[in-house]
Design an enzyme around this catalytic site. Structure first.
Site, mmCIF file in Angstrom:
data_model
loop_
_atom_site.group_PDB
_atom_site.id
_atom_site.type_symbol
_atom_site.label_atom_id
_atom_site.label_comp_id
_atom_site.label_asym_id
_atom_site.label_seq_id
_atom_site.Cartn_x
_atom_site.Cartn_y
_atom_site.Cartn_z
ATOM 1 N N ASP A 1 75.351 69.874 63.960
ATOM 2 C CA ASP A 1 75.719 68.456 64.002
ATOM 3 C C ASP A 1 74.505 67.562 64.201
ATOM 4 O O ASP A 1 74.622 66.342 64.120
ATOM 5 C CB ASP A 1 76.746 68.208 65.112
ATOM 6 C CG ASP A 1 77.976 67.478 64.601
ATOM 7 O OD1 ASP A 1 78.261 67.582 63.394
ATOM 8 O OD2 ASP A 1 78.641 66.814 65.409
ATOM 9 N N ASP B 1 88.465 70.845 73.718
ATOM 10 C CA ASP B 1 88.993 72.193 73.903
ATOM 11 C C ASP B 1 90.267 72.175 74.738
ATOM 12 O O ASP B 1 91.304 72.702 74.324
ATOM 13 C CB ASP B 1 87.936 73.104 74.524
ATOM 14 C CG ASP B 1 87.234 72.466 75.723
ATOM 15 O OD1 ASP B 1 87.608 71.347 76.128
ATOM 16 O OD2 ASP B 1 86.301 73.095 76.267
#
Length: 1012
Positions: A422, A725
């Site tokens: 990223d 998450d």
């Protein structure tokens, strides 16, 4: 008396009126006696109920008392054995409430000997009628039979509820045999009642053999497939279905002992040889793939929770009473503050107990996998590894993670590794180009020598065999490592390191306009199955570098956005049904891990609802006492074990194997993606480097692709929180998916931990901001979660979501008692007061239970002490600052950000960390309240001691002295860093001065409050 009249005078009055209406009874009038007996008067004055005489109205009264006391204790026993507390709570409460009101009746029936006791004849009649009522309530259960189906794993049905005759598991209980699926003995089936049926195995327990179903037998028959077969115990398992019985082996009944039973004849099915059928099922029964065992501590946990809850309610009552009877504003404010603090502490303690209501341990047996599945039938697997900054997350660390999973004991042609960068760094791409070359040597070396440590860095750091081959391999690794680190240090890939035209073409994508926030999609296939071979000629796994397109005008949703881009790219290129997600520093520590995963995914009885399998995060390099509590034993081990007996653990961001299907709606509500190429059942039949496939992969990685789609809301990893998450796993459970916590003895994965206090607190602050975003959203676990998953599971998720509110009670207890102590003002009960025992029980009970849990999970007392100390430190730092940041964000003042935790290790910092020394060193606003708390508590404790030596009230100030002293002991590393140390990790002088000034301001302000 209203309740007692309900089953006596009201009931008999109604009966008498009805009989009068039909002409059976006549209306009469009895004069109430005004004569007073001395003994009766004496008992009445003492508050004792007067029975004494025979009366038909005492019979239903005694019956109600008996039925409710038996029902209450039967319910408690059922719950302690693992019953459904969530479903039976109201009934147990009603029975308990009636029982409490019936205490005078029990006393009169059993304890009393005076003339006013319950007549023996009435007691006997009532007992008989209560027994008759109980027996009549269960006409299908012969006398002496005790059955419990409240806790059967995987939805096992009671015989009376059975229906279908399809292959599966069938249970039949023998008359008068106690049946319990928590380890009780099941009665034997008489030989005359058995018979072979269909395509399964009939299992009969030999007389005297204990049978227990406390471990979940895989492949149990779902409720819709069960059927009643009459008396006796009968087990039937589908062919090849592994079954485990923790209480003893059940042998197959020989076909010769079976007989037809007329109307019970099984519907026609596929012709299967009885001998083959029995051999397959018997082999499966002896070779389970996995088992489930519920913790023996469950009953003790529930009893303690009930007692402790009563203590919390008593404490809250005391605070309310004190607030209502406060004589001045100061007393009222203090009572209200501590009411808030203790209410929040009580709420968080309650959510913690959710993990203790049904803890369970799972065990897998990968050695049995070959009996259930051939290697060529293993499903394909995609591995996602995310990184974002080559300077905070060294590329060599990411490379080691990738190489460790590429070397799995798994067919290479079924393995694909995707690296999401990223940060869009050519340094990371170069590192993986080098890794692809080294991997052609490393992978065959690992499989040939059968080494378990398949992360090169970890292997060469360990005690490895000093062979010529090993030394050559180390030279190759060190050469690669040197090249990569030289490139990272220089900050660019120079021509000296580019070896061919293909590499040059790849690096040409990094133009002057290419930045980490604004760049096109980069997808580079470094290794391809069927095309690239290792040095022995064996195929290499796919290795694909990706960096999604980014534009400053488009939101990228941080890690969740990166994972969704990987999800789409992989769907187009390989579309494996199983996905492993790893952090860049979390390398594989066990090459057999995929085999453990297949033990669950290959079990068809649970795989249709199994969304993911979570392995615990374990860490290498922790110092002896884990001074920063970076192990997070409760978050990563204790809590998932508690959820294992419910719907399964939460997703923790790494070390998780997903079913690809989980990203596309619930088990029964598939959400179709916008193009068929992204469906989980899409078949790939082209090489991954074909032009059309690469073009489609670039298309789905476009930063505008998700606009006007369901990605991030109903598809893929979920957006809306920095803790993607936790939030994603939570939403999966709400949709109906289940998960499994797999905790093998050898850690499946090992990662790095931050070694400075500033990094630890900042990481925790980022998590807490994200947790706040979930807690106060429309998907809050206390509302949406409880409705979707049930009370206990909802509170498990609420515990994490409301982590940051620890800051409120911890901040109150860090300052108010101490400031009051400095002014000689007592705010807690005296040590000689009965209420003091309540405070002592609450403190000792909570700490002792937490310590016991910690040590039972292979912890040490020193590490537990570090854990509770860091909990307090986080309360006035990361929890507090996260709450402030969340509030300012809600007001539009602050913007949400994501800071990558540094994985770079400094030699001096590493040395101090290994010595167990706290690392401050840098200026941080979070160190200011931390130092202020330390100073205030130390001064308060010493001031209190001086006051007591001068004749102060130790009895009244004892609790405040204890609180200040306890905090001061936990703050020792801070005093050491402020005064005693001279190294670079000491507390900055500026922070010490600011904190001292703030402590003086607080003391001065507090000293004037009593004068108001």
């Amino acid at each position: 008396m209203w309740m007692l009249r309900g089953v006596t005078s009201y009931l008999f009055g109604l009966i008498e009126f009805l009989t009068k209406c039909i002409g059976i009874a006549t209306h009469g009038f009895n004069v109430t006696s005004k004569v007073q007996d001395d003994e009766q008067s004496n008992r009445y004055d003492q508050g004792t109920f007067e029975f004494g005489v025979q009366s038909p109205m005492f019979v239903p009264l005694s019956m109600a008392a008996l039925v409710n006391v038996v029902a209450f204790f039967e319910g408690l026993i059922d719950v302690f054995r693992g019953g459904d507390l969530d479903g039976l709570f109201v009934q147990i409460f009603v029975a308990g409430f009636v029982m409490v009101n019936c205490w005078p009746i029990y006393e009169a029936m059993v304890l009393r000997t005076d003339k006013g006791r319950m007549p023996t004849k009435t007691t006997l009649i009532s007992t008989f009628l209560a027994w008759a009522l109980y027996t009549a309530s269960f006409p299908g259960m012969p006398s002496g039979t005790s059955a419990s189906f409240s806790d059967v794993p995987l939805g096992l049905r009671a015989p009376s509820q059975a229906g279908s005759r399809d292959p599966g598991l069938l249970l039949r209980r023998a008359p008068r045999a106690p049946a319990s699926f928590l380890g009780a003995v099941l009665g034997p089936r008489p030989p005359s009642q058995a018979r072979p049926q269909g395509s399964g195995l009939l299992l009969r327990r030999a007389p005297g053999t204990p049978a227990s179903f406390s471990g979940t037998p895989p492949g149990l028959r779902p409720p819709s497939q069960a059927r009643s077969w009459g008396p006796g115990l009968l087990l039937r398992c589908g062919p090849g279905t592994p079954v485990s019985f923790s209480g003893g082996l059940l042998g197959p009944r020989p076909p010769s002992q079976g007989r037809s039973q007329g109307s019970d004849r099984r519907a026609p099915g596929p012709p299967v040889s009885s001998s083959i059928k029995m051999e397959a099922a018997a082999a499966a029964a002896k070779s389970p793939l996995h088992t489930l065992t519920f913790s023996r501590a469950t009953a003790a946990n529930r009893i303690f929770a009930a007692v402790y809850t009563c203590a919390i309610l008593a404490l809250l009552y005391r605070h309310v009473h004190a607030a209502l009877h406060a004589t001045n504003f100061l007393s009222f404010s203090l009572s209200l503050s501590f009411l808030l603090a203790d209410f929040l502490l009580g709420f968080m303690w309650t959510t913690t107990q959710s993990f203790r209501m049904r803890p369970a341990h799972r065990h897998v047996f990968p050695e049995n996998l070959p009996k259930a599945m051939r290697e060529e039938d293993f499903p394909a697997m995609d591995v996602f590894i995310c990184t974002a900054d080559p300077f905070k997350e060294p590329p060599m660390s990411v490379v080691n993670t990738a190489l460790s999973v590429m070397a799995y004991d798994y067919p290479a042609e079924k393995l694909s590794v995707y690296v999401s960068d990223d940060g869009g760094s050519d340094l990371t791409l170069f590192a993986f180009m080098e890794a692809a070359k080294f991997g052609s040597h490393w992978l065959p070396f690992c499989k040939r020598t059968k080494v378990v440590e398949r992360c090169p860095e970890a292997y060469f750091r360990s005690t490895y065999p000093q062979s010529i081959e090993t030394k050559q391999m180390k030279v190759m690794y060190e050469s690669m490592k040197e090249r990569v680190e030289n490139v990272v240090d220089s900050g660019k890939v120079t021509d000296d390191y580019i070896t061919n035209a293909r590499e040059r073409e790849a690096f040409n994508k990094w133009t002057q306009d290419f930045t980490r926030q604004d760049h096109p999609t980069v997808i580079q296939v470094l290794l391809e199955i069927g095309k690239d071979k290792d040095i022995t000629g064996q195929p290499m796994p796919n290795l694909i570098y990706t960096s999604r397109q980014k534009r400053k005008t488009s939101p990228h949703h941080f890690k969740a956005g990166s994972l969704n881009a990987l999800l789409r790219i992989s769907a187009v290129m390989t579309n494996a049904p199983i996905i492993l997600n790893l952090d860049c520093d979390m390398y594989s520590n066990d090459p057999q891990t995929p085999h453990r995963v297949l033990c669950y995914f290959s079990d068809t009885s649970i795989s249709h609802k199994l969304g993911y399998i979570q392995f615990p995060q374990r860490f290498r390099g922790l110092n002896k006492n884990d001074i920063y509590a970076s192990e997070y034993k409760r978050l990563y081990l204790l809590n998932p074990t508690g959820m294992n007996g419910l719907e399964g653990p939460h997703y923790v961001g790494t070390g998780c194997f997903f079913s690809r299907r989980v990203f596309f709606g619930g088990p029964s509500s598939f959400v179709s993606p916008e193009i068929p190429e992204l469906r989980p059942d899409h078949v790939i039949n082209k090489p991954i480097q074909t032009q059309s496939m690469l073009a489609m992969a670039h298309h789905v990685a476009n930063c505008k692709y998700e606009d006007q789609t369901s990605w991030g809301s109903k598809l893929g990893f979920r957006y809306g929180s920095l803790v993607e998450d936790y939030y994603t796993g939570y939403r999966f459970h709400c949709e109906g998916w289940k998960s499994v916590f797999c905790h093998p003895k050898r850690p499946a994965f090992l990662g790095d931990v931050p070694i400075t206090l500033n990094d630890v607190l900042n990481q925790n602050k980022r998590w807490c901001v994200g947790l706040h975003e979930v807690a106060f959203s429309k998907y809050s676990p206390v509302t949406f979660g409880v409705r979707a998953m049930g009370l206990i599971m909802g509170h498990c998720y609420a515990h994490n979501a409301f982590w940051p509110i620890w800051s409120i009670p911890l901040t109150i207890y860090a300052f108010l008692p101490q400031l009051a102590l400095l002014n000689g003002f007592s705010i807690f009960p005296k040590a000689s007061d009965t209420w003091f025992l309540l405070y002592a029980f609450l403190f000792i009970g909570a700490y002792a239970q937490d310590c016991l849990d910690f040590i039972l999970f292979e912890g040490t007392f020193q590490r537990w002490w570090s854990d509770q100390r860091m909990w307090m430190l986080r309360g006035v730092t990361s929890y507090l600052f996260a709450s402030i940041e969340f509030l300012t964000k809600c007001l539009g003042i602050a913007t949400k950000g994501f800071n990558v935790t540094s994985k770079v290790l400094d030699d001096e910092q590493s040395k101090r960390y290994d010595q167990g020394t706290f690392e401050f060193g840098v200026q941080s606003p979070m160190f200011v309240p931390l130092s202020t708390v330390a100073i205030v508590n130390l001064i308060a404790f010493l001031g209190g001691l001086i006051a007591i030596f001068k004749g102060g009230d130790l009895d009244g100030l004892f609790v405040q002295m204890f609180v200040a002293g306890f905090v001061a002991v936990n703050c020792w590393p801070i005093y050491e860093a402020m005064v005693l140390r001279t190294d670079k990790g000491r507390m900055p002088t500026k922070t010490t001065l600011i904190s001292t000034f703030l402590a003086w301001v607080l003391y001065t302000a507090a000293s004037h409050i009593p004068q108001i």
